[in-house]
Design a protein around this motif. Structure first.
Motif, PDB file in Angstrom:
ATOM      1  N   LEU A   8       0.845  -1.189   0.000  1.00 37.39           N
ATOM      2  CA  LEU A   8       0.000   0.000   0.000  1.00 37.39           C
ATOM      3  C   LEU A   8       0.884   1.243   0.000  1.00 37.39           C
ATOM      4  O   LEU A   8       1.810   1.354   0.807  1.00 37.39           O
ATOM      5  N   TYR A  14       2.991   2.229   6.635  1.00 42.18           N
ATOM      6  CA  TYR A  14       3.444   1.142   7.502  1.00 42.18           C
ATOM      7  C   TYR A  14       3.625  -0.130   6.677  1.00 42.18           C
ATOM      8  O   TYR A  14       4.521  -0.930   6.955  1.00 42.18           O
ATOM      9  N   PRO A  62      -1.501  -5.348   5.519  1.00 40.03           N
ATOM     10  CA  PRO A  62      -1.828  -5.438   6.950  1.00 40.03           C
ATOM     11  C   PRO A  62      -3.030  -6.354   7.127  1.00 40.03           C
ATOM     12  O   PRO A  62      -3.959  -6.325   6.326  1.00 40.03           O
ATOM     13  N   HIS A  96       2.150   6.340  15.990  1.00 39.09           N
ATOM     14  CA  HIS A  96       1.627   7.385  15.106  1.00 39.09           C
ATOM     15  C   HIS A  96       2.072   8.789  15.516  1.00 39.09           C
ATOM     16  O   HIS A  96       2.155   9.101  16.705  1.00 39.09           O
ATOM     17  N   GLN A 116      -7.861   2.769  10.205  1.00 39.53           N
ATOM     18  CA  GLN A 116      -7.255   2.074  11.357  1.00 39.53           C
ATOM     19  C   GLN A 116      -6.435   3.049  12.198  1.00 39.53           C
ATOM     20  O   GLN A 116      -6.447   2.985  13.419  1.00 39.53           O
ATOM     21  N   ALA A 117      -5.725   3.954  11.542  1.00 40.67           N
ATOM     22  CA  ALA A 117      -4.891   4.920  12.276  1.00 40.67           C
ATOM     23  C   ALA A 117      -5.789   5.909  13.033  1.00 40.67           C
ATOM     24  O   ALA A 117      -5.527   6.238  14.197  1.00 40.67           O
ATOM     25  N   SER A 139      -4.643   5.359   2.686  1.00 38.51           N
ATOM     26  CA  SER A 139      -3.435   5.021   3.448  1.00 38.51           C
ATOM     27  C   SER A 139      -3.064   6.195   4.336  1.00 38.51           C
ATOM     28  O   SER A 139      -3.581   7.306   4.157  1.00 38.51           O
ATOM     29  N   THR A 182       0.892  -4.177  14.490  1.00 37.96           N
ATOM     30  CA  THR A 182       0.087  -4.694  13.381  1.00 37.96           C
ATOM     31  C   THR A 182       0.777  -5.903  12.768  1.00 37.96           C
ATOM     32  O   THR A 182       1.994  -5.931  12.624  1.00 37.96           O
TER      33      THR A 182
HETATM   34  O1  LIG Z   1      -1.826   3.272   5.732  1.00 37.75           O
HETATM   35  C1  LIG Z   1      -0.798   2.654   6.078  1.00 37.75           C
HETATM   36  O2  LIG Z   1       0.278   3.196   6.352  1.00 37.75           O
HETATM   37  C2  LIG Z   1      -0.877   1.178   6.196  1.00 37.75           C
HETATM   38  O3  LIG Z   1       0.075   0.500   5.960  1.00 37.75           O
HETATM   39  C3  LIG Z   1      -2.156   0.629   6.751  1.00 37.75           C
HETATM   40  C4  LIG Z   1      -2.061   0.719   8.244  1.00 37.75           C
HETATM   41  C5  LIG Z   1      -2.679   1.771   8.896  1.00 37.75           C
HETATM   42  C6  LIG Z   1      -2.573   1.862  10.282  1.00 37.75           C
HETATM   43  C7  LIG Z   1      -1.832   0.924  10.988  1.00 37.75           C
HETATM   44  C8  LIG Z   1      -1.216  -0.109  10.317  1.00 37.75           C
HETATM   45  C9  LIG Z   1      -1.327  -0.228   8.936  1.00 37.75           C
END
Ligand SMILES: O=C(O)C(=O)Cc1ccccc1
Length: 281
Positions: A8, A14, A62, A96, A116-117, A139, A182
């Protein structure tokens, strides 16, 4: 030979960090010190399809976060594609940062990030930026290249991403739980190498009481430990589900083989994503 690894994107996600970790692992562990090149894709689904179509050798996606749980896009697309096998799992710590070119935190009106973040920083956002609009992106890095023209916006991404895009960090770490990590899967069209974890998914023949009992009993009576069970809607009928299961066992073991053979009789569709090991970092 050089391997291509889809992840991604754009750069700094990540998933890219996980793909880099896997590329380093390949250099260290293959006799020919295999080199790789990274290929960013705009979404998790496109990353997985790129592998399925043979555009790249491998993909890193992920699959599960310690706070937020499963990444539905990964599970749903893997089920849909059908041909991908898991080669390896990797666990990465996730920390983060709040990134912005706003002169003052009070000027911020929107925050962009992967869902997710945003979820992993929910409490911090409620406490520190309660009035700010949260906008989900594909992302964590998607919005970073626009921050220089949007001075009232911020994004949640890694410290590494901030330095890559030469953007200031306003606060770090902002995840609500410090032990945020993760799990990623490395997938390809090649058969799985084998290892102590096996992942699979199935649909059940009819929606009636007890349809899950037999499948789960098959593992329990053989002493096979299940490390995760997750249901996802089939998207066909409300209340109709697929079940994703991770086992702490290798599908080469006789007990696991026989459980999987028997499982086919109690399921409508059964997909075995493979057996693999985990690299913990
Ligand atoms: O958006 C990203 O950077 C990713 O790789 C997806 C993600 C987002 C939040 C935590 C882990 C992975």
């Amino acid at each position: 030979m050089k391997l291509s690894i889809a992840h991604l994107g754009p750069a700094g996600t990540y998933a890219e960090a996980a793909a880099t970790a896997y590329a380093e692992y390949l250099v260290k562990t293959t006799p020919e010190s295999l080199k790789s090149s990274l290929c960013p894709y705009p979404s998790i689904a496109q990353t997985l399809w790129a592998v399925a179509k043979g555009e790249v050798h491998l993909g890193v996606v992920p699959v599960e976060n310690s706070i937020e749980g499963s990444v539905s896009m990964t599970l749903d697309t893997l089920w849909q594609i059908d041909t991908l096998n898991i080669q390896q799992a990797l666990v990465l710590p996730i920390s983060h940062a709040l990134i912005s070119l706003a002169s003052r935190q009070e000027d911020i009106q929107v925050v962009y990030s992967h869902p997710q973040a945003l979820a992993q920083c929910q409490e911090w956002l409620n406490q520190n930026l309660p009035q700010v609009r949260q906008i989900a992106t594909n992302s964590t890095t998607e919005a970073l290249q626009h921050l220089d023209t949007e001075r009232t916006a911020c994004a949640i991404a890694s410290e590494r991403a901030a330095s890559l895009y030469q953007l200031p960090i306003i606060a770090h770490p902002i995840n609500d739980y410090p032990d945020n990590c993760t799990r990623f899967w490395v997938v390809s069209l090649q058969p799985s190498p084998g290892g102590n974890y096996t992942s699979l998914a199935f649909s059940v023949p009819e929606n009636k009481p007890g349809v899950l009992v037999k499948p789960l009993q098959l593992f329990a009576e053989r002493g096979i430990n299940m490390s995760r069970i997750e249901s996802r809607p089939t998207k066909r009928l409300l209340g109709d589900y697929l079940f994703f299961i991770d086992l702490e066992a290798n599908a080469c073991e006789e007990s696991v083989k026989s459980a999987l053979t028997e499982l086919a009789a109690y399921t409508k569709q059964l997909k075995i994503f493979g057996s693999y090991s985990i690299i913990d970092r």
